[in-house]
Motif scaffolding. Structure first.
Motif, PDB file in Angstrom:
ATOM      1  N   GLU A 153       0.867  -1.183   0.000  1.00 36.85           N
ATOM      2  CA  GLU A 153       0.000   0.000   0.000  1.00 36.85           C
ATOM      3  C   GLU A 153       0.898   1.225   0.000  1.00 36.85           C
ATOM      4  N   GLY A 154       0.378   2.339  -0.503  1.00 37.47           N
ATOM      5  CA  GLY A 154       1.147   3.571  -0.440  1.00 37.47           C
ATOM      6  C   GLY A 154       1.262   4.273  -1.772  1.00 37.47           C
ATOM      7  N   ASP A 155       2.212   5.233  -1.810  1.00 42.46           N
ATOM      8  CA  ASP A 155       2.403   6.050  -3.003  1.00 42.46           C
ATOM      9  C   ASP A 155       3.876   6.379  -3.166  1.00 42.46           C
ATOM     10  N   SER A 156       4.173   7.383  -3.958  1.00 39.45           N
ATOM     11  CA  SER A 156       5.561   7.721  -4.244  1.00 39.45           C
ATOM     12  C   SER A 156       6.303   8.271  -3.037  1.00 39.45           C
ATOM     13  N   LYS A 157       5.588   8.717  -2.023  1.00 37.87           N
ATOM     14  CA  LYS A 157       6.227   9.259  -0.825  1.00 37.87           C
ATOM     15  C   LYS A 157       6.471   8.196   0.242  1.00 37.87           C
ATOM     16  N   SER A 158       5.572   7.238   0.342  1.00 38.72           N
ATOM     17  CA  SER A 158       5.728   6.190   1.356  1.00 38.72           C
ATOM     18  C   SER A 158       5.059   4.907   0.893  1.00 38.72           C
ATOM     19  N   LEU A 159       5.740   3.805   1.112  1.00 43.24           N
ATOM     20  CA  LEU A 159       5.233   2.492   0.720  1.00 43.24           C
ATOM     21  C   LEU A 159       5.266   1.568   1.926  1.00 43.24           C
ATOM     22  N   TYR A 160       4.301   0.660   1.976  1.00 50.68           N
ATOM     23  CA  TYR A 160       4.215  -0.275   3.092  1.00 50.68           C
ATOM     24  C   TYR A 160       3.951  -1.679   2.566  1.00 50.68           C
ATOM     25  N   VAL A 161       4.462  -2.652   3.293  1.00 51.52           N
ATOM     26  CA  VAL A 161       4.127  -4.038   3.039  1.00 51.52           C
ATOM     27  C   VAL A 161       3.571  -4.590   4.344  1.00 51.52           C
ATOM     28  N   PHE A 162       2.647  -5.552   4.256  1.00 54.69           N
ATOM     29  CA  PHE A 162       1.901  -5.990   5.435  1.00 54.69           C
ATOM     30  C   PHE A 162       2.085  -7.468   5.746  1.00 54.69           C
ATOM     31  N   GLY A 163       1.974  -7.761   7.058  1.00 50.62           N
ATOM     32  CA  GLY A 163       2.041  -9.130   7.533  1.00 50.62           C
ATOM     33  C   GLY A 163       0.707  -9.824   7.394  1.00 50.62           C
ATOM     34  N   ASP A 164       0.441 -10.782   8.266  1.00 48.89           N
ATOM     35  CA  ASP A 164      -0.741 -11.632   8.072  1.00 48.89           C
ATOM     36  C   ASP A 164      -1.973 -11.185   8.840  1.00 48.89           C
TER      37      ASP A 164
ATOM     38  N   LYS B 147       7.848 -11.631   5.901  1.00 52.84           N
ATOM     39  CA  LYS B 147       7.545 -12.276   7.184  1.00 52.84           C
ATOM     40  C   LYS B 147       8.478 -11.767   8.275  1.00 52.84           C
ATOM     41  N   GLU B 148       9.746 -11.661   7.942  1.00 53.50           N
ATOM     42  CA  GLU B 148      10.743 -11.223   8.919  1.00 53.50           C
ATOM     43  C   GLU B 148      10.531  -9.773   9.345  1.00 53.50           C
ATOM     44  N   MET B 149      10.306  -8.892   8.401  1.00 52.30           N
ATOM     45  CA  MET B 149      10.261  -7.473   8.706  1.00 52.30           C
ATOM     46  C   MET B 149       8.911  -7.007   9.257  1.00 52.30           C
ATOM     47  N   THR B 150       7.875  -7.812   9.088  1.00 55.74           N
ATOM     48  CA  THR B 150       6.559  -7.431   9.620  1.00 55.74           C
ATOM     49  C   THR B 150       6.217  -8.181  10.910  1.00 55.74           C
ATOM     50  N   ALA B 151       7.113  -9.043  11.360  1.00 60.10           N
ATOM     51  CA  ALA B 151       6.817  -9.902  12.506  1.00 60.10           C
ATOM     52  C   ALA B 151       6.476  -9.110  13.758  1.00 60.10           C
ATOM     53  N   LYS B 152       7.119  -7.976  13.983  1.00 56.73           N
ATOM     54  CA  LYS B 152       6.929  -7.222  15.215  1.00 56.73           C
ATOM     55  C   LYS B 152       5.751  -6.260  15.133  1.00 56.73           C
ATOM     56  N   ALA B 153       5.755  -5.402  14.134  1.00 54.49           N
ATOM     57  CA  ALA B 153       4.742  -4.343  14.051  1.00 54.49           C
ATOM     58  C   ALA B 153       3.515  -4.741  13.237  1.00 54.49           C
ATOM     59  N   GLY B 154       3.645  -5.748  12.389  1.00 54.46           N
ATOM     60  CA  GLY B 154       2.523  -6.149  11.544  1.00 54.46           C
ATOM     61  C   GLY B 154       2.576  -5.528  10.163  1.00 54.46           C
ATOM     62  N   TYR B 155       3.445  -4.520  10.003  1.00 54.89           N
ATOM     63  CA  TYR B 155       3.652  -3.881   8.708  1.00 54.89           C
ATOM     64  C   TYR B 155       5.080  -3.360   8.665  1.00 54.89           C
ATOM     65  N   TYR B 156       5.536  -2.954   7.478  1.00 53.01           N
ATOM     66  CA  TYR B 156       6.900  -2.441   7.366  1.00 53.01           C
ATOM     67  C   TYR B 156       6.931  -1.311   6.351  1.00 53.01           C
ATOM     68  N   ASP B 157       7.543  -0.229   6.757  1.00 51.26           N
ATOM     69  CA  ASP B 157       7.689   0.970   5.929  1.00 51.26           C
ATOM     70  C   ASP B 157       8.946   0.795   5.083  1.00 51.26           C
ATOM     71  N   LEU B 158       8.808   0.896   3.777  1.00 48.64           N
ATOM     72  CA  LEU B 158       9.974   0.684   2.925  1.00 48.64           C
ATOM     73  C   LEU B 158      10.097   1.749   1.841  1.00 48.64           C
ATOM     74  N   SER B 159      11.229   1.748   1.168  1.00 45.03           N
ATOM     75  CA  SER B 159      11.487   2.708   0.095  1.00 45.03           C
ATOM     76  C   SER B 159      11.389   2.014  -1.251  1.00 45.03           C
ATOM     77  N   LEU B 160      11.317   2.796  -2.310  1.00 45.00           N
ATOM     78  CA  LEU B 160      11.221   2.240  -3.651  1.00 45.00           C
ATOM     79  C   LEU B 160      12.452   1.393  -3.973  1.00 45.00           C
ATOM     80  N   GLU B 161      13.596   1.809  -3.464  1.00 39.06           N
ATOM     81  CA  GLU B 161      14.842   1.118  -3.775  1.00 39.06           C
ATOM     82  C   GLU B 161      14.828  -0.345  -3.309  1.00 39.06           C
ATOM     83  N   VAL B 162      14.197  -0.588  -2.156  1.00 36.39           N
ATOM     84  CA  VAL B 162      14.183  -1.960  -1.629  1.00 36.39           C
ATOM     85  C   VAL B 162      12.867  -2.674  -1.920  1.00 36.39           C
TER      86      VAL B 162
END
Length: 309
Positions: A192-203, A225-240
């Motif tokens: 989810e997200g846009d050019s300013k912020s992107l997110y990926v979600f856990g289960d 799975k690894e990066m969302t294990a704690k918060a349930g989601y993860y904030d990422l950049s376009l590069e990654v």
């Protein structure tokens, strides 16, 4: 003299009889009041026992819980702005007022007999003065138990339980069909997200994640799975972003979002993008994990993945 006493005795008897009848009527009225007061039951809520209507007629649903009540055919008197703006509920909520926890008067004006909201609701003390307030902590319960608990709160436990059983059966069947089509080891990401912020979600963070990973049993990329294990989601950049995109991707996209990142070479070279395996859906329809939203998500995900190449 004796002749005069007889009519008097008759009058006294009649008077006593009338008093007795009135007493019985009053007793009946008290019993009825008692019955009326017993038109409530004690719900064991997260915050302790609370008396709630046995047959609620005007429920205010805040914090995204309205879809559960709609699925259980519980009459709504008011809903929050997020729910009101959800296209999934447009027809069912067209005559239901939008209310706000910050505007207590807006809730008072719709005269609710029950209020359902999250535990971090604002003005909780004031809302309790208007009607019984049942609150839940987001994600304290798993998504299906949450539906069951709301069913209990509105005296519709059986209906909620039946819905859950039916949903699990439908989702499992769809999951099996999808795995047979795309392969059991194929991965699915939800972003989810846009050019300013992107997110990926856990289960367990709405956006269809409960449907994909829990109900259907589809596979999540290890990095997600690894990066969302704690918060349930993860904030990422376009590069990654390429590191978090599965073989198939559900993109929960806001209609007005700046999605210019999709024109970048980084995005275009992601395998799921090159293979037309990114499925975009209106984010407004994918936020929640209530019963009606789950039905919509199940349908969209099933059609998207089964219809994929």
């Amino acid at each position: 003299m004796k002749k005069l006493l007889l009519p008097l005795l008759v009058l006294v008897v009649l008077a006593l009889s009338a008093c007795g009848n009135n007493t019985n009527k009053n007793a009946g009225a008290n019993s009825s009041t008692s019955d009326a007061s017993s038109d409530t039951f004690t719900y064991q809520s997260e915050t302790g026992p609370i008396a709630v209507p046995a047959h609620p007629k005007r429920v205010v649903a805040l914090s995204g819980y309205a879809g559960n009540l709609l699925a259980l055919d519980v009459p709504l008197a008011g809903v929050d702005s997020w729910t009101k703006g959800d296209p999934n509920f447009k027809d069912q909520l067209k005559d239901v007022p939008e209310v706000s926890e910050e505007n207590v008067e807006s809730i008072l004006n719709v005269k609710p007999d029950l209020i359902i909201a999250s535990t971090d609701i604002k003005n909780a003390d004031k809302l309790k003065e208007i009607a019984p307030l049942v609150t839940y902590t987001y994600n304290k319960l798993d998504y299906l138990t949450q539906i069951l608990e709301i069913g209990k709160a509105v005296n519709q436990e059986k209906k909620a339980s039946d819905w859950i059983a039916d949903f699990k059966e439908r989702a499992q069947k769809s999951g099996e069909e999808i795995k047979a089509k795309i392969g059991a080891d194929s991965t699915v990401s939800v972003i989810e997200g846009d050019s300013k912020s992107l997110y990926v979600f856990g289960d367990a963070w709405g956006r269809g994640t409960e449907v994909i990973y829990q109900a259907m049993g589809l596979k999540m990329p290890d990095q997600v799975k690894e990066m969302t294990a704690k918060a349930g989601y993860y904030d990422l950049s376009l590069e990654v972003l390429p590191d978090y995109m599965g073989d198939y991707v559900i993109y929960s996209k806001a209609p007005a979002a700046d999605a210019s990142f999709q024109q970048s070479s980084t995005y275009r070279n992601i395998p799921a993008v090159k293979n037309n395996r990114v499925f975009e859906v209106d984010a407004n329809t994918f936020y929640f994990n209530d019963a009606l939203s789950l039905d919509y998500q199940l349908d969209f995900i099933t059609k998207s993945l089964l219809g994929s190449k």
